[in-house]
Enzyme design. Structure first.
Site, PDB file in Angstrom:
ATOM      1  CG  ASP A  32      -2.343   0.864  -1.352  1.00  0.00           C
ATOM      2  OD1 ASP A  32      -1.605   0.485  -0.424  1.00  0.00           O
ATOM      3  OD2 ASP A  32      -2.123   1.897  -2.022  1.00  0.00           O
ATOM      4  CB  ILE A  33      -5.168   5.524  -2.229  1.00  0.00           C
ATOM      5  CG1 ILE A  33      -6.021   6.588  -2.898  1.00  0.00           C
ATOM      6  CG2 ILE A  33      -3.756   6.003  -2.001  1.00  0.00           C
ATOM      7  CD1 ILE A  33      -6.274   7.805  -2.020  1.00  0.00           C
ATOM      8  CG  ASN A  88       6.884  -2.452   3.732  1.00  0.00           C
ATOM      9  OD1 ASN A  88       7.461  -3.501   3.455  1.00  0.00           O
ATOM     10  ND2 ASN A  88       6.224  -1.758   2.822  1.00  0.00           N
ATOM     11  CD  GLN A  95       5.716   1.360   9.326  1.00  0.00           C
ATOM     12  OE1 GLN A  95       6.721   0.975   9.932  1.00  0.00           O
ATOM     13  NE2 GLN A  95       4.526   1.419   9.894  1.00  0.00           N
ATOM     14  CG  HIS A 101      -0.043  -0.527   6.516  1.00  0.00           C
ATOM     15  ND1 HIS A 101       0.646   0.420   7.253  1.00  0.00           N
ATOM     16  CD2 HIS A 101       0.604  -0.613   5.333  1.00  0.00           C
ATOM     17  CE1 HIS A 101       1.661   0.891   6.546  1.00  0.00           C
ATOM     18  NE2 HIS A 101       1.663   0.274   5.373  1.00  0.00           N
ATOM     19  CG  HIS A 103       1.105  -3.634   1.765  1.00  0.00           C
ATOM     20  ND1 HIS A 103       0.774  -2.558   0.981  1.00  0.00           N
ATOM     21  CD2 HIS A 103       1.935  -3.144   2.714  1.00  0.00           C
ATOM     22  CE1 HIS A 103       1.390  -1.470   1.425  1.00  0.00           C
ATOM     23  NE2 HIS A 103       2.110  -1.798   2.481  1.00  0.00           N
TER      24      HIS A 103
HETATM   25  P1  AMP Z   1       3.821   1.319   3.415  1.00  0.00           P
HETATM   26  O1  AMP Z   1       4.853   1.792   2.434  1.00  0.00           O
HETATM   27  O2  AMP Z   1       3.958  -0.161   3.729  1.00  0.00           O
HETATM   28  O3  AMP Z   1       3.782   2.170   4.661  1.00  0.00           O
HETATM   29  O4  AMP Z   1       2.438   1.437   2.673  1.00  0.00           O
HETATM   30  C1  AMP Z   1       1.556   2.515   2.786  1.00  0.00           C
HETATM   31  C2  AMP Z   1       0.482   2.276   1.787  1.00  0.00           C
HETATM   32  O5  AMP Z   1      -0.632   3.100   2.125  1.00  0.00           O
HETATM   33  C3  AMP Z   1       0.869   2.613   0.338  1.00  0.00           C
HETATM   34  O6  AMP Z   1       0.713   1.467  -0.475  1.00  0.00           O
HETATM   35  C4  AMP Z   1      -0.108   3.738  -0.026  1.00  0.00           C
HETATM   36  O7  AMP Z   1      -0.515   3.692  -1.368  1.00  0.00           O
HETATM   37  C5  AMP Z   1      -1.254   3.483   0.929  1.00  0.00           C
HETATM   38  N1  AMP Z   1      -2.078   4.652   1.234  1.00  0.00           N
HETATM   39  C6  AMP Z   1      -1.647   5.878   1.603  1.00  0.00           C
HETATM   40  N2  AMP Z   1      -2.691   6.712   1.804  1.00  0.00           N
HETATM   41  C7  AMP Z   1      -3.813   5.987   1.552  1.00  0.00           C
HETATM   42  C8  AMP Z   1      -5.208   6.271   1.582  1.00  0.00           C
HETATM   43  N3  AMP Z   1      -5.685   7.499   1.911  1.00  0.00           N
HETATM   44  N4  AMP Z   1      -6.070   5.276   1.268  1.00  0.00           N
HETATM   45  C9  AMP Z   1      -5.610   4.050   0.934  1.00  0.00           C
HETATM   46  N5  AMP Z   1      -4.312   3.725   0.896  1.00  0.00           N
HETATM   47  C10 AMP Z   1      -3.419   4.669   1.192  1.00  0.00           C
END
Ligand code: AMP
Ligand code: ZN
Length: 138
Positions: A32-33, A88, A95, A101, A103
């Site tokens: 995760d970024i 989520n 979400q 995805h 986590h």
């Molecule tokens: P959610 O809130 O469950 O939809 O989680 C989305 C997740 O995606 C968050 O934890 C973000 O930090 C992660 N995310 C968003 N863009 C990127 C990216 N380019 N590379 C890796 N993780 C990302």
């Protein structure tokens, strides 16, 4: 199916770079970024599914099977003490990226990860009725 303008379709299929831990024909696992803790990883299918409601059971089963292996590998290398698995579905549930995805959030003593809810109260009659209603849809 891929979805136009979907960030995780592009990451999953390698059009946008990610720090990938593992990939196969069906899934990509990457960090995760904006990690909640050290080693916070995501597992995404290469096909587009908005969320759990949209995903077939077979894909979900294979994804979670992969999650067991990734969880063990993260635990071994990071020496974390525990792990939260979070997934989520929908804006109301937090979400933000609308491509399914999972986590994997390693947990360490003293970390600041916050995954909590207030315990509520259950009415047994209501639970029984609800169990019956949901069971008929399974
Ligand atoms: P959610 O809130 O469950 O939809 O989680 C989305 C997740 O995606 C968050 O934890 C973000 O930090 C992660 N995310 C968003 N863009 C990127 C990216 N380019 N590379 C890796 N993780 C990302
Ligand atoms: Zn997508």
């Amino acid at each position: 199916m891929k979805k136009e303008d979907c960030l995780f379709c592009k990451i999953a299929n390698g059009e946008i770079p990610s720090t990938t831990i593992y990939e196969n024909n069906d899934f990509r696992v990457f960090f995760d970024i904006a990690p909640a803790s050290k080693g916070h990883a995501l597992i995404v299918p290469k096909q587009h599914y908005n969320d759990i409601f949209d995903m077939d059971a077979e894909t979900g089963g294979r994804l979670f099977s992969l999650a067991t292996a990734v969880a063990r590998a993260l635990k071994k290398e990071l020496k974390c003490e525990g792990m939260n698995i979070v997934q989520n579905n929908g804006l109301i549930a937090g979400q933000t990226v609308f491509h399914f995805h999972l986590h994997l959030i390693p947990r360490y003593t003293g970390d600041t990860v916050n995954i909590v809810w207030q315990p509520g109260e259950a009415d047994q009659n209501e639970l029984q009725a609800l169990a019956k209603a949901v069971r008929k849809d399974l």
